[in-house]
Design an enzyme around this catalytic site. Sequence first.
Site, PDB file in Angstrom:
ATOM      1  CD  GLU A   1       7.852   9.526 -19.610  1.00 27.47           C
ATOM      2  OE1 GLU A   1       7.541  10.498 -20.324  1.00 27.47           O
ATOM      3  OE2 GLU A   1       8.368   9.667 -18.480  1.00 27.47           O
TER       4      GLU A   1
ATOM      5  N   GLY B   1       0.778  -1.237   0.000  1.00 27.49           N
ATOM      6  CA  GLY B   1       0.000   0.000   0.000  1.00 27.49           C
ATOM      7  C   GLY B   1       0.806   1.282   0.000  1.00 27.49           C
TER       8      GLY B   1
ATOM      9  CE1 TYR C   1       2.251   5.203 -11.113  1.00 25.29           C
ATOM     10  CE2 TYR C   1       3.192   3.934 -12.909  1.00 25.29           C
ATOM     11  CZ  TYR C   1       3.356   4.679 -11.754  1.00 25.29           C
ATOM     12  OH  TYR C   1       4.603   4.903 -11.247  1.00 25.29           O
TER      13      TYR C   1
ATOM     14  N   GLY D   1       2.945   2.322  -2.268  1.00 29.87           N
ATOM     15  CA  GLY D   1       2.927   2.913  -3.606  1.00 29.87           C
ATOM     16  C   GLY D   1       1.686   3.758  -3.819  1.00 29.87           C
TER      17      GLY D   1
ATOM     18  CG  ASN E   1       6.841  -1.750 -12.981  1.00 26.46           C
ATOM     19  OD1 ASN E   1       6.199  -2.438 -12.196  1.00 26.46           O
ATOM     20  ND2 ASN E   1       7.604  -0.733 -12.585  1.00 26.46           N
TER      21      ASN E   1
END
Length: 158
Positions: free
Chosen positions: A110, A86, A122, A88, A115
């Site tokens: 970017e 969490g 995101y 991130g 990943n």
Amino acid sequence: MSAVLASRLRMVPLSHRDLDEILAIENGVYPFPWTRGNFVDSLASGYLVWGCRVADELVGYFVLMMALDEAHLLNLSIAEKRQGTGFGARLLCHAMRAAHQAGATSLLLEVRPSNTSALALYRHFGFQQIGVRRGYYPAEKGLEDALVMRHVLGRVSV
């Protein structure tokens, strides 16, 4: 993330005195990490460099560049042993708030297609792919593309 851990979490601006901790994380999570010079240049340029600390431990950081009404997330990294817990999400929310408070209406970044955990994060926060930079990242066997993603900033919660 446990309530006890969350209660000890602090978002703090980072400086030159934090570089050794930043580099320990950076070198631990990337096969092609940023150099000390990259971070020194970012700080010297006035980029927003924030970290997430639990007690005295730096668990992650981000580097955010402002350009008029647009922000560019240059780096967001979490210590390997703290990934998937969490931090991130917390750092990304802080970066989004900081960008919005600095007058940005959108946030760009970017990310490597390989990943997948970063991509999932995101996308969870509403970032949309708007382009591809061919051969952007160094990779084990040549170069890897970068997905360019954008998020229109507004109210950020979490």
